[in-house]
Design a protein around this motif. Structure first.
Motif, PDB file in Angstrom:
ATOM      1  N   ASN A 289     -64.959  56.878 -70.242  1.00 13.76           N
ATOM      2  CA  ASN A 289     -63.618  57.154 -69.752  1.00 13.76           C
ATOM      3  C   ASN A 289     -62.653  57.080 -70.920  1.00 13.76           C
ATOM      4  O   ASN A 289     -63.065  57.008 -72.067  1.00 13.76           O
ATOM      5  CB  ASN A 289     -63.254  56.193 -68.610  1.00 13.76           C
ATOM      6  CG  ASN A 289     -63.279  54.744 -69.056  1.00 13.76           C
ATOM      7  OD1 ASN A 289     -63.071  54.425 -70.212  1.00 13.76           O
ATOM      8  ND2 ASN A 289     -63.547  53.855 -68.122  1.00 13.76           N
ATOM      9  N   ILE A 290     -61.390  57.066 -70.632  1.00 17.89           N
ATOM     10  CA  ILE A 290     -60.381  57.086 -71.686  1.00 17.89           C
ATOM     11  C   ILE A 290     -60.485  55.861 -72.587  1.00 17.89           C
ATOM     12  O   ILE A 290     -60.344  55.946 -73.793  1.00 17.89           O
ATOM     13  CB  ILE A 290     -58.968  57.191 -71.067  1.00 17.89           C
ATOM     14  CG1 ILE A 290     -58.806  58.556 -70.409  1.00 17.89           C
ATOM     15  CG2 ILE A 290     -57.887  56.962 -72.111  1.00 17.89           C
ATOM     16  CD1 ILE A 290     -57.575  58.698 -69.549  1.00 17.89           C
ATOM     17  N   SER A 291     -60.786  54.696 -72.033  1.00 19.80           N
ATOM     18  CA  SER A 291     -60.776  53.479 -72.831  1.00 19.80           C
ATOM     19  C   SER A 291     -62.103  53.162 -73.523  1.00 19.80           C
ATOM     20  O   SER A 291     -62.130  52.361 -74.437  1.00 19.80           O
ATOM     21  CB  SER A 291     -60.350  52.285 -71.969  1.00 19.80           C
ATOM     22  OG  SER A 291     -61.231  52.134 -70.891  1.00 19.80           O
TER      23      SER A 291
ATOM     24  N   GLN B  83     -52.759  63.600 -60.308  1.00 19.91           N
ATOM     25  CA  GLN B  83     -52.701  64.418 -61.512  1.00 19.91           C
ATOM     26  C   GLN B  83     -54.080  64.561 -62.127  1.00 19.91           C
ATOM     27  O   GLN B  83     -54.988  63.810 -61.800  1.00 19.91           O
ATOM     28  CB  GLN B  83     -51.766  63.801 -62.553  1.00 19.91           C
ATOM     29  CG  GLN B  83     -52.312  62.531 -63.188  1.00 19.91           C
ATOM     30  CD  GLN B  83     -51.374  61.928 -64.218  1.00 19.91           C
ATOM     31  OE1 GLN B  83     -50.171  62.071 -64.119  1.00 19.91           O
ATOM     32  NE2 GLN B  83     -51.930  61.279 -65.217  1.00 19.91           N
ATOM     33  N   HIS B  84     -54.216  65.511 -63.012  1.00 19.62           N
ATOM     34  CA  HIS B  84     -55.391  65.635 -63.865  1.00 19.62           C
ATOM     35  C   HIS B  84     -54.952  65.249 -65.262  1.00 19.62           C
ATOM     36  O   HIS B  84     -53.869  65.621 -65.703  1.00 19.62           O
ATOM     37  CB  HIS B  84     -55.913  67.094 -63.886  1.00 19.62           C
ATOM     38  CG  HIS B  84     -56.439  67.546 -62.566  1.00 19.62           C
ATOM     39  ND1 HIS B  84     -57.707  67.255 -62.131  1.00 19.62           N
ATOM     40  CD2 HIS B  84     -55.865  68.283 -61.598  1.00 19.62           C
ATOM     41  CE1 HIS B  84     -57.897  67.786 -60.943  1.00 19.62           C
ATOM     42  NE2 HIS B  84     -56.795  68.413 -60.596  1.00 19.62           N
ATOM     43  N   THR B  85     -55.750  64.493 -65.969  1.00 16.91           N
ATOM     44  CA  THR B  85     -55.424  64.065 -67.325  1.00 16.91           C
ATOM     45  C   THR B  85     -56.419  64.683 -68.289  1.00 16.91           C
ATOM     46  O   THR B  85     -57.612  64.683 -68.021  1.00 16.91           O
ATOM     47  CB  THR B  85     -55.494  62.528 -67.429  1.00 16.91           C
ATOM     48  OG1 THR B  85     -54.583  61.960 -66.484  1.00 16.91           O
ATOM     49  CG2 THR B  85     -55.135  62.043 -68.823  1.00 16.91           C
TER      50      THR B  85
ATOM     51  N   ASN C 267     -57.853  55.772 -62.081  1.00 15.70           N
ATOM     52  CA  ASN C 267     -58.251  56.859 -62.968  1.00 15.70           C
ATOM     53  C   ASN C 267     -59.738  57.111 -62.749  1.00 15.70           C
ATOM     54  O   ASN C 267     -60.552  56.223 -62.995  1.00 15.70           O
ATOM     55  CB  ASN C 267     -57.994  56.491 -64.433  1.00 15.70           C
ATOM     56  CG  ASN C 267     -56.519  56.359 -64.724  1.00 15.70           C
ATOM     57  OD1 ASN C 267     -55.746  57.245 -64.396  1.00 15.70           O
ATOM     58  ND2 ASN C 267     -56.123  55.251 -65.314  1.00 15.70           N
TER      59      ASN C 267
ATOM     60  N   ARG D 264     -63.041  59.850 -63.312  1.00 16.52           N
ATOM     61  CA  ARG D 264     -63.563  61.047 -63.967  1.00 16.52           C
ATOM     62  C   ARG D 264     -63.638  62.187 -62.966  1.00 16.52           C
ATOM     63  O   ARG D 264     -64.057  61.997 -61.825  1.00 16.52           O
ATOM     64  CB  ARG D 264     -64.970  60.792 -64.528  1.00 16.52           C
ATOM     65  CG  ARG D 264     -65.030  60.249 -65.907  1.00 16.52           C
ATOM     66  CD  ARG D 264     -66.459  60.150 -66.437  1.00 16.52           C
ATOM     67  NE  ARG D 264     -67.401  59.561 -65.489  1.00 16.52           N
ATOM     68  CZ  ARG D 264     -68.373  60.265 -64.886  1.00 16.52           C
ATOM     69  NH1 ARG D 264     -68.551  61.535 -65.135  1.00 16.52           N
ATOM     70  NH2 ARG D 264     -69.191  59.675 -64.042  1.00 16.52           N
TER      71      ARG D 264
ATOM     72  N   VAL E 271     -53.027  52.818 -58.232  1.00 13.30           N
ATOM     73  CA  VAL E 271     -53.535  54.060 -58.809  1.00 13.30           C
ATOM     74  C   VAL E 271     -54.950  53.801 -59.331  1.00 13.30           C
ATOM     75  O   VAL E 271     -55.331  52.661 -59.579  1.00 13.30           O
ATOM     76  CB  VAL E 271     -52.635  54.602 -59.953  1.00 13.30           C
ATOM     77  CG1 VAL E 271     -51.270  55.006 -59.430  1.00 13.30           C
ATOM     78  CG2 VAL E 271     -52.496  53.592 -61.078  1.00 13.30           C
TER      79      VAL E 271
ATOM     80  N   GLU F  66     -53.253  49.573 -61.593  1.00 16.67           N
ATOM     81  CA  GLU F  66     -54.441  50.432 -61.663  1.00 16.67           C
ATOM     82  C   GLU F  66     -55.657  49.647 -61.188  1.00 16.67           C
ATOM     83  O   GLU F  66     -55.932  48.548 -61.670  1.00 16.67           O
ATOM     84  CB  GLU F  66     -54.675  50.898 -63.097  1.00 16.67           C
ATOM     85  CG  GLU F  66     -53.535  51.729 -63.636  1.00 16.67           C
ATOM     86  CD  GLU F  66     -53.525  51.781 -65.148  1.00 16.67           C
ATOM     87  OE1 GLU F  66     -53.360  52.897 -65.687  1.00 16.67           O
ATOM     88  OE2 GLU F  66     -53.680  50.721 -65.793  1.00 16.67           O
TER      89      GLU F  66
ATOM     90  N   GLY G 145     -59.782  49.375 -60.718  1.00 11.06           N
ATOM     91  CA  GLY G 145     -61.025  49.807 -61.334  1.00 11.06           C
ATOM     92  C   GLY G 145     -62.189  49.189 -60.601  1.00 11.06           C
ATOM     93  O   GLY G 145     -62.100  48.055 -60.136  1.00 11.06           O
TER      94      GLY G 145
END
Length: 141
Positions: A24-26, A136-138, A115, A117, A113, A72, A74
Motif C-alpha cells: 500500500n502507500i505506506s 476517491q481514487h488515489t 484506504n 487497494r 475512512v 482512518e 485499517g
C-alpha cells in the motif's frame, strides 16, 4: 500473549501481506525488525488491537485492527483466517469503542475512512457492508 509475541506477530502479519503483493502507500518494502519495533513503540495509532480467536484464546492471534488520529481504519487478517467474520467484527468493535475525532479541515474528516487497494474486492465488500461509500481514487506516480 506477551508484548514480544504481539510485536513478532505484527511483523509476521506485515511480511505476509508483502509476500502476497498487498503493498500500500505506506509499505512498499519490508522494514527491518528494528524499524518495526521503533514504529510500534512510538504509538502512532490512536488505537491498535490484535484480533484473536475468541474460542481458542488470546494466543491465537489472527489479525490486527487500527485507528489513526485521522479517523482512518485499517484491518489485516492472516490469509488462513479470512472470510471467517473476524474483520467485520473487529471493525465494528473498534468503531463502537472509539468515536471519530472531530473533523478538522485538511487534517481529518468527521467520519471514519479506509484506504483500500483498488483490486482488493473482499475488503471493498467488507467496508461497503459496514455502510462505506467510495470517496476517491488515489494514484501514485
Amino acid at each position: 500473549a506477551g508484548r514480544e509475541d504481539v510485536e513478532k506477530f505484527l511483523y509476521l502479519l506485515m511480511a505476509e501481506r508483502l509476500v502476497e503483493g498487498a503493498t500500500n502507500i505506506s509499505h512498499v518494502k519490508m522494514p527491518t525488525m528494528q524499524e518495526h519495533l521503533s514504529f510500534i513503540r512510538k504509538r502512532v495509532y490512536r488505537a491498535w488491537y490484535v484480533v484473536a480467536n475468541a474460542t481458542t484464546g488470546a494466543t491465537d492471534m489472527v489479525g490486527a485492527v487500527s485507528l489513526t488520529t485521522g479517523n482512518e481504519l485499517g484491518i489485516v487478517i492472516r490469509k488462513q483466517h479470512r472470510h471467517s467474520g473476524y474483520a467485520k467484527q473487529a471493525l465494528k468493535l473498534i468503531m463502537d469503542k472509539h468515536d471519530p475525532l472531530p473533523g478538522l479541515p485538511s487534517v481529518r474528516p468527521n467520519r471514519y475512512v479506509a484506504n483500500i487497494r483498488a483490486g482488493n474486492r473482499a475488503s471493498i465488500a467488507l467496508f461497503e457492508s459496514l455502510g462505506a461509500n467510495l470517496l476517491q481514487h488515489t494514484y501514485i506516480i
